[in-house]
Design an enzyme around this catalytic site. Structure first.
Site, PDB file in Angstrom:
ATOM      1  N   LYS A 194      17.887  20.545 -25.762  1.00 48.08           N
ATOM      2  CA  LYS A 194      17.289  20.801 -24.446  1.00 48.08           C
ATOM      3  C   LYS A 194      15.791  20.543 -24.442  1.00 48.08           C
ATOM      4  O   LYS A 194      15.235  20.110 -23.438  1.00 48.08           O
ATOM      5  CB  LYS A 194      17.594  22.227 -23.978  1.00 48.08           C
ATOM      6  CG  LYS A 194      19.070  22.422 -23.670  1.00 48.08           C
ATOM      7  CD  LYS A 194      19.362  23.505 -22.667  1.00 48.08           C
ATOM      8  CE  LYS A 194      20.818  23.424 -22.262  1.00 48.08           C
ATOM      9  NZ  LYS A 194      21.264  24.440 -21.361  1.00 48.08           N
ATOM     10  N   LYS A 225      25.821  20.965 -16.250  1.00 50.49           N
ATOM     11  CA  LYS A 225      25.351  21.110 -14.872  1.00 50.49           C
ATOM     12  C   LYS A 225      24.036  20.375 -14.670  1.00 50.49           C
ATOM     13  O   LYS A 225      23.735  19.888 -13.595  1.00 50.49           O
ATOM     14  CB  LYS A 225      25.062  22.581 -14.550  1.00 50.49           C
ATOM     15  CG  LYS A 225      26.207  23.509 -14.694  1.00 50.49           C
ATOM     16  CD  LYS A 225      25.755  24.901 -14.230  1.00 50.49           C
ATOM     17  CE  LYS A 225      26.379  25.985 -15.049  1.00 50.49           C
ATOM     18  NZ  LYS A 225      25.467  26.556 -16.036  1.00 50.49           N
ATOM     19  N   LYS A 275      28.017  16.331 -23.875  1.00 49.29           N
ATOM     20  CA  LYS A 275      28.704  17.449 -23.224  1.00 49.29           C
ATOM     21  C   LYS A 275      28.608  17.340 -21.699  1.00 49.29           C
ATOM     22  O   LYS A 275      27.552  16.960 -21.189  1.00 49.29           O
ATOM     23  CB  LYS A 275      28.019  18.743 -23.696  1.00 49.29           C
ATOM     24  CG  LYS A 275      28.716  20.012 -23.299  1.00 49.29           C
ATOM     25  CD  LYS A 275      27.926  21.236 -23.765  1.00 49.29           C
ATOM     26  CE  LYS A 275      26.836  21.595 -22.792  1.00 49.29           C
ATOM     27  NZ  LYS A 275      26.631  23.031 -22.589  1.00 49.29           N
TER      28      LYS A 275
HETATM   29  N1  AQP Z   1      31.226  20.884 -21.330  1.00 52.30           N
HETATM   30  C1  AQP Z   1      31.702  22.086 -21.607  1.00 52.30           C
HETATM   31  N2  AQP Z   1      32.913  22.223 -22.171  1.00 52.30           N
HETATM   32  C2  AQP Z   1      33.415  23.457 -22.445  1.00 52.30           C
HETATM   33  N3  AQP Z   1      32.746  24.612 -22.172  1.00 52.30           N
HETATM   34  C3  AQP Z   1      31.539  24.520 -21.605  1.00 52.30           C
HETATM   35  N4  AQP Z   1      30.639  25.435 -21.194  1.00 52.30           N
HETATM   36  C4  AQP Z   1      29.565  24.811 -20.672  1.00 52.30           C
HETATM   37  N5  AQP Z   1      29.723  23.485 -20.711  1.00 52.30           N
HETATM   38  C5  AQP Z   1      30.945  23.264 -21.282  1.00 52.30           C
HETATM   39  C6  AQP Z   1      30.820  26.881 -21.328  1.00 52.30           C
HETATM   40  O1  AQP Z   1      30.578  27.464 -20.058  1.00 52.30           O
HETATM   41  C7  AQP Z   1      29.998  28.762 -20.244  1.00 52.30           C
HETATM   42  C8  AQP Z   1      28.798  28.910 -19.374  1.00 52.30           C
HETATM   43  O2  AQP Z   1      27.810  27.976 -19.744  1.00 52.30           O
HETATM   44  P1  AQP Z   1      26.343  28.126 -19.193  1.00 52.30           P
HETATM   45  O3  AQP Z   1      26.268  27.683 -17.816  1.00 52.30           O
HETATM   46  O4  AQP Z   1      25.849  29.488 -19.367  1.00 52.30           O
HETATM   47  O5  AQP Z   1      25.467  27.261 -20.159  1.00 52.30           O
HETATM   48  P2  AQP Z   1      25.636  25.862 -20.760  1.00 52.30           P
HETATM   49  O6  AQP Z   1      26.539  25.929 -21.927  1.00 52.30           O
HETATM   50  O7  AQP Z   1      24.267  25.392 -21.051  1.00 52.30           O
HETATM   51  O8  AQP Z   1      26.335  25.013 -19.610  1.00 52.30           O
HETATM   52  P3  AQP Z   1      25.847  23.709 -18.908  1.00 52.30           P
HETATM   53  O9  AQP Z   1      26.830  23.295 -17.911  1.00 52.30           O
HETATM   54  O10 AQP Z   1      25.469  22.708 -19.940  1.00 52.30           O
HETATM   55  O11 AQP Z   1      24.605  24.206 -18.116  1.00 52.30           O
HETATM   56  P4  AQP Z   1      23.149  23.696 -18.114  1.00 52.30           P
HETATM   57  O12 AQP Z   1      23.220  22.232 -17.854  1.00 52.30           O
HETATM   58  O13 AQP Z   1      22.512  24.476 -17.036  1.00 52.30           O
HETATM   59  O14 AQP Z   1      22.565  24.011 -19.468  1.00 52.30           O
HETATM   60  C9  AQP Z   1      29.672  28.902 -21.735  1.00 52.30           C
HETATM   61  O15 AQP Z   1      30.648  29.721 -22.346  1.00 52.30           O
HETATM   62  C10 AQP Z   1      29.773  27.499 -22.249  1.00 52.30           C
HETATM   63  O16 AQP Z   1      30.196  27.485 -23.593  1.00 52.30           O
END
Ligand code: AQP
Length: 342
Positions: free
Chosen positions: A119, A209, A206
Site C-alpha cells: 500500500k 476496492k 488482489k
Molecule cells: N480479493 C479478496 N479476496 C478475498 N478476500 C478479500 N478481502 C478483501 N479483499 C479480498 C477480505 O475482506 C475483508 C475486508 O477487507 P477490508 O475492506 O477491511 O480490507 P482489504 O483487505 O484491504 O480490502 P480491499 O478491498 O483491498 O480494500 P482497500 O482497497 O480499501 O484496501 C477482509 O477479511 C479481507 O481479508
C-alpha cells in the site's frame, strides 16, 4: 445471543473498512463466512472506520461509505439481532489498547508486513504512520473482545499472525501479574476456493476496492448490465478449460474465474472443472455471469432499500456500539489492572 466480557469458548470478531463499494472478494473471502458463523457463535462485526483513516484517498467518502458498508453487510445476511454490528470509532478502547500494543510489538515485526509495503508503494516516506501501524490496531480490535476466531481473506493472514505474537508477548511480559494467560491466541478462519479473489484485469493482483479501474472487480452494487460487461471483458487465455486443478496453476486469470464460480456455488474448483473441462471460456463466462446476477441482485436491491433510511442504519450502529462497549470497557479495565495502572 448474550455476550459477556469473560473469556468465551468461541467468539468471532472481524472487521471491514468503509473504503468504498464492497466487491465479491470481500463477499466470498469474508462476509459469506460471517453469515454462517452467526448461527452458532457469538459474532462481532465492525465497520473499521479508524483503519480507513490510514489512506488520504479514503477521507472524502468516509462518512458515506460507513452507511454503504453497513447496509451491504446487513443486505448480505448479517443479522443485527444475532450479531453485534458497530463502527470502530464509537468504542474508544480500540485506540487505547492500540497504544498499549504499540509498546508491546517490535519494529522488526511491523517491518515484515507485506500489506504496508504494497500500500505504501515506492513513496514509503510519505505513507502515514497509521498505515504502518495498521496491524497493531487490528490486533487491538480482535483482542479487545478476547475473540477466539477471526474469519478473514488470505490477505489478512499475516496480520493475524502478528496479533498472535502480540497476545503471546503481552501474556509473557505481564506473567508475574497473571495466574493464567490473559489472552488466548485467536485462530484464523480462512476457507474455500475464494480466500483470495484476484482482479478481473490481472490475475496476479488482489481484487480491491481501491483499485482505480472499476473493471477489475464485481461490486455488490453492480447491476445486470455492469456484470455482463465486466465478465465479458475479464481477462482469460486462449486455452480451453482443463481437466485438472493442477493445470490451472500458472493460468492465474482462468483459475480466478473458476474460483469465483466455485465460491458462489459452494463447490470445489475440481467440481467446476469436471463440469466444464474441454469447453472454451465463452460458455463458462455466460454461466458465471448468470450466477453472479442471481447472487448479487438481491443484495444490491436490499442495500438500496436500507440506504433509504439512514436513521435506521444509525440506530443499528448505536445499538451495536453500546453492546460492544459493554465488553470492551470491562476487558480494558482488566488490562489496565494487569499492567499496574492505578
Ligand atoms: N480479493 C479478496 N479476496 C478475498 N478476500 C478479500 N478481502 C478483501 N479483499 C479480498 C477480505 O475482506 C475483508 C475486508 O477487507 P477490508 O475492506 O477491511 O480490507 P482489504 O483487505 O484491504 O480490502 P480491499 O478491498 O483491498 O480494500 P482497500 O482497497 O480499501 O484496501 C477482509 O477479511 C479481507 O481479508
Amino acid at each position: 445471543m448474550s455476550f459477556s466480557s469473560e473469556q468465551p469458548k468461541k467468539r468471532i470478531f472481524s472487521g471491514i473498512q468503509p473504503t468504498g463499494n464492497l466487491h465479491i472478494g470481500n463477499y466470498l473471502g469474508a462476509i459469506k463466512n460471517w453469515i454462517s458463523l452467526q448461527q452458532d457463535s457469538e459474532t462481532i462485526y465492525s465497520i473499521v472506520d479508524l483503519h480507513a483513516l490510514t489512506l488520504d484517498s479514503n477521507l472524502e467518502t468516509l462518512n458515506e461509505s460507513v452507511y454503504e458498508v453497513t447496509a451491504a453487510i446487513i443486505a448480505s445476511g448479517i443479522d443485527p439481532q444475532k450479531s453485534i454490528i458497530f463502527n470502530q470509532s464509537s468504542v474508544k478502547e480500540h485506540s487505547e489498547l492500540c497504544w498499549v500494543f504499540n509498546c508491546v510489538a517490535k519494529m522488526g515485526w511491523l517491518n515484515r508486513m507485506t500489506q504496508f509495503k504494497e500500500k505504501a508503494g515506492k513513496k514509503r516516506e510519505n505513507a502515514s504512520v497509521g498505515l504502518y501501524n495498521y496491524p497493531i490496531l487490528m490486533a487491538a480490535d480482535i483482542l479487545l473482545y478476547r475473540a477466539t476466531h477471526v474469519p478473514v481473506g488470505d490477505d489478512q493472514k499475516q496480520h493475524l499472525e502478528l496479533t498472535r505474537d502480540i497476545a503471546t508477548s503481552f501474556n509473557h511480559i505481564f506473567k508475574n501479574n497473571l495466574k493464567n494467560d490473559f489472552f488466548t491466541l485467536p485462530e484464523p478462519i480462512i476457507s474455500g476456493p475464494a480466500k483470495r479473489i484476484m482482479s478481473l484485469k490481472d490475475g496476479t493482483k488482489k481484487m480491491s476496492k481501491s483499485e482505480l479501474s472499476d473493471f477489475s472487480r464485481i461490486n455488490l452494487t453492480d447491476n445486470r448490465d455492469n456484470i455482463v460487461k465486466k465478465i465479458k471483458k475479464a481477462k482469460t487465455d486462449a486455452l480451453p478449460i482443463p481437466e485438472l486443478e493442477t493445470e490451472l496453476t500458472s493460468r492465474f486469470e482462468a483459475q480466478n474465474l473458476i474460483n469465483i464460480y466455485a465460491g458462489l456455488e459452494d463447490k470445489s474448483p475440481q467440481m467446476v472443472l469436471d463440469e466444464y473441462s474441454g469447453k472454451g471460456f465463452a460458455d463458462f463466462k455466460k454461466d458465471l455471469t448468470e450466477i453472479l446476477i442471481e447472487k448479487i441482485t438481491p443484495i444490491s436491491n436490499n442495500m438500496l432499500k436500507l440506504l433509504k433510511d439512514k436513521h435506521e442504519i444509525e440506530r443499528i450502529l448505536t445499538d451495536g456500539s453500546l453492546k460492544a462497549r459493554t465488553i470492551a470497557e470491562k476487558v480494558m479495565c482488566d488490562i489496565k489492572k494487569i499492567i499496574g495502572f492505578i
